[in-house]
Each structure stands twice: as C-alpha cells, then as structure tokens.
Design an enzyme around this catalytic site. Structure first.
Site, PDB file in Angstrom:
ATOM      1  N   THR A 169       0.877  -1.170   0.000  1.00 61.20           N
ATOM      2  CA  THR A 169       0.000   0.000   0.000  1.00 61.20           C
ATOM      3  C   THR A 169       0.916   1.222   0.000  1.00 61.20           C
ATOM      4  OG1 THR A 169      -1.709  -1.119   1.267  1.00 61.20           O
ATOM      5  CG2 THR A 169      -1.652   1.279   1.444  1.00 61.20           C
ATOM      6  N   ARG A 197     -13.974  -6.971  -2.208  1.00 57.28           N
ATOM      7  CA  ARG A 197     -13.361  -6.770  -0.888  1.00 57.28           C
ATOM      8  C   ARG A 197     -12.822  -5.346  -0.784  1.00 57.28           C
ATOM      9  NH1 ARG A 197      -7.912  -5.224   1.059  1.00 57.28           N
ATOM     10  NH2 ARG A 197      -7.659  -6.107   3.122  1.00 57.28           N
ATOM     11  N   VAL A 198     -13.201  -4.658   0.282  1.00 54.26           N
ATOM     12  CA  VAL A 198     -12.649  -3.338   0.550  1.00 54.26           C
ATOM     13  C   VAL A 198     -11.882  -3.423   1.860  1.00 54.26           C
ATOM     14  CG1 VAL A 198     -13.168  -0.909   1.012  1.00 54.26           C
ATOM     15  CG2 VAL A 198     -14.539  -2.188  -0.655  1.00 54.26           C
ATOM     16  N   ASP A 200      -8.804  -1.492   4.587  1.00 50.49           N
ATOM     17  CA  ASP A 200      -8.745  -0.305   5.441  1.00 50.49           C
ATOM     18  C   ASP A 200      -8.534   0.983   4.660  1.00 50.49           C
ATOM     19  OD1 ASP A 200      -5.457   0.455   5.898  1.00 50.49           O
ATOM     20  OD2 ASP A 200      -5.999  -1.442   4.968  1.00 50.49           O
ATOM     21  N   THR A 220      -0.464   1.153   6.605  1.00 51.91           N
ATOM     22  CA  THR A 220      -0.252   0.054   5.659  1.00 51.91           C
ATOM     23  C   THR A 220      -0.125  -1.231   6.469  1.00 51.91           C
ATOM     24  OG1 THR A 220       1.365  -0.948   4.140  1.00 51.91           O
ATOM     25  CG2 THR A 220       2.213   0.674   5.673  1.00 51.91           C
ATOM     26  N   HIS A 222      -1.929  -5.303   7.301  1.00 47.51           N
ATOM     27  CA  HIS A 222      -3.092  -6.174   7.150  1.00 47.51           C
ATOM     28  C   HIS A 222      -4.379  -5.377   7.367  1.00 47.51           C
ATOM     29  CE1 HIS A 222      -5.950  -9.454   8.443  1.00 47.51           C
ATOM     30  NE2 HIS A 222      -5.604  -9.767   7.213  1.00 47.51           N
ATOM     31  N   GLY A 223      -5.088  -5.121   6.262  1.00 43.45           N
ATOM     32  CA  GLY A 223      -6.238  -4.226   6.281  1.00 43.45           C
ATOM     33  C   GLY A 223      -7.303  -4.562   7.302  1.00 43.45           C
TER      34      GLY A 223
END
Length: 319
Positions: A169, A197-198, A200, A220, A222-223
């Site tokens: 990210t 999928r969305v 963070d 950045t 793991h969302g």
C-alpha cells in the site's frame, strides 16, 4: 509563506520486501517524497503534496497501487484510495475501482466535487467518466509479477497468506507552511482477495486520518486488522493525549499486534512538524523530507540521510 517549515513523509507499504525489489522500492519512495516536497517548497498545500507523492507511487510498478496492483480472485485489479484535509476534516475515497491510472486523483475529486465521502465500484466509475478521467484498459495496470503471483496463489497447495507479507500500500502525510496537514493512501489491496473486498485504505480513520488539531497519519499492513482497531485515528488519539508521533505510532501498532495479531506500518506527522515512520512488519519502505534533508530506509533501525540537493542531483542521473 506561513511560519511552518513544511514536512512530507511517505511509505511504500509494510511487509516483506524481496531482495531484488529493494532498490526499486527505495528509489520509488525517495522520488515520491522529493515530489511532494517540491510542491510544499513552492508554497503548495499539504493536500496537493500528498496527492502528488501518492500519484508518483501509483505510477511506479514496484508498488501495490495503481500500475502494479495485485489481482483479485478473478485476476482483475480493484483499487482503493483515500485523501483527507486536516483543515475541516473533509475526506474523499474510492473503493473497488478499475481501469483508471490514479485512484488518488479520483478520491480528491470525490472530496471536492460531491457531497459524499466514499464512492464505490460502478458508481465511482460513472463519476470518473463524468469528471473526464481517462479510462485505461485493465491490462495496462497489470504487471507480469502480479499475474505470476495470482497464478501461484490459485494452485491448490498455495498459501496466499505467505505472499500477503509483500504488501505495498502507498501513502503520504504532510504539513505545509500554513500549518495545515493532510494524508493520502492508495492500494491494490490483498492478492487473490474476494471480488468486492474493501480493506482499510478507503475507510476514514483506518487507512488514514488528518486533523490540524493533532496531525496526520497513513497506514499500511493487514487491512482487516487495521480496521478492527481503527489504526490511523488511534494514533492521533494517542498524540492528543500528549504522546510524540513515534510513541503514538509504536503504542498503536503494539496494541494492534497484541489485540488482534495484526502487523503493519504507519507514517505520522504532528502539527508541529515532528514525524515518525514505524512498523511491526519485517520492513517498510519510507522517506521523509524536512529542513532540506531527505531521510529514508526500509529495515528497522535503518535511516539514510542526505541533503535534498544531493538527492535531486542523483535523481536526475537516474538514482
């Protein structure tokens, strides 16, 4: 110009950066930081600076944003982005967008041209068309590397989690000469993610947050973990309680790790222009420009410093 010395901090993603990609990631964050700083030095706004820095990384195939984004389960690119203005807490975001080169630009338009904060998928696509944003074929955003990884992840014995560590990210935070702060974050998301999928990145308070009263941060990692603890807002909360940017970042990352087992990285700037780039992953590419000096690194404890003049000169010679 106002009394503040402008500062810009960028990240190119937390995770594991493979040896052969290190140089490209370093060069990419350095270029982005120098571009963002160029905007600030000419008296530009923090908002313009973070957008410019992120756009630079979206265009760089080394990062998982814009060109170079990872592919979803169907082998397509779906991107998320957010931008936020610390003056009035205005924000714009897009999620699951396809076939545009710079999602961050679209997020900025959502903020400035609509009454909304987040547009998704088809609606974001219609809005992009209405705004005259050129559509590009989806294949243009797909690198050989992303396709290879997608194929590997489809194999029955594959473990996509293994690859998630090399995330990428991208994000930027800045404070301008007027003392205004802003943040911007952009991503291709998780490799082989479910369609729609969305993460963070598109979510205010998770992928980023900016408030002139405290500072700005971009995250950045793991969302899903970041969303559970609303990481960006959590960091600013700690700064409101009197912590330094570094302390606030470490405290929030530590909480995310112990509470939900999530790893990540953050960049932070407070309203006084103090900054931090911290991560709980193995690596995070980052760069900062402050007081005419460029700072950058990838590994924990690694910090190179050179003058902006020197950096710009080597930039012209092609790093």
């Amino acid at each position: 110009l106002g009394g503040m010395k402008p500062v810009v901090v960028v990240h190119g993603g937390a995770g594991r950066i493979f040896k052969e990609r290190e140089e490209g990631c370093r060069a990419g964050v350095v270029r982005a930081a120098l571009r963002g700083y160029g905007v600030l030095k000419q008296g530009g706004s923090a908002l313009d600076a973070v957008e410019e820095a992120v756009r630079s990384m979206e265009d760089d195939p080394h990062f998982n944003a814009g060109c170079g984004s990872v592919l979803n389960e169907k082998g397509e690119v779906e991107m998320d982005a957010i931008i936020m203005d610390g003056r009035n807490l205005d924000s714009g975001a897009v999620s699951a967008v396809k076939c545009i080169a710079n999602p961050i630009k679209l997020a900025r338009l959502v903020m400035e041209k609509t009454k909304h904060m987040l547009l998704t998928d088809h609606g974001a696509h219609l809005f992009a068309q209405a705004m005259g944003i050129p559509e590009i074929p989806g294949e243009k955003l797909i690198t050989e590397r992303s396709r290879e990884r997608w194929k590997k992840n489809l194999e029955p014995d594959s473990n996509p989690e293994e690859f998630q560590k090399d995330l990428g990210t991208v994000g930027a935070v800045a404070v301008d000469s007027e003392g205004n702060v802003a943040c911007a974050t952009s991503t291709g998301g998780l490799s082989n993610k479910l369609i729609g999928r969305v993460g963070d990145t598109a979510c205010i308070g998770s992928g980023g947050y900016a408030d002139n009263h405290s500072g700005a941060t971009s995250t950045t990692g793991h969302g899903e973990s970041i969303m559970k603890v609303v990481l960006a807002r959590l960091i600013l909360y700690h700064m409101e309680q009197g912590m330094s940017p570094e302390e606030a970042a470490d405290t929030a990352l530590d909480y995310m790790k112990t509470r939900v087992g999530g790893l990540g990285g953050v960049i932070v700037v407070n309203k006084a222009g103090e900054w931090a780039a911290r991560f709980s992953t193995k690596q995070m590419s980052w760069a900062t420009v402050k007081d005419g000096n460029l700072h950058y690194g990838i590994y924990a404890g690694e910090e190179h410093i050179k003058s902006v003049e020197e950096a710009l000169a080597s930039e012209r010679e092609g790093f």
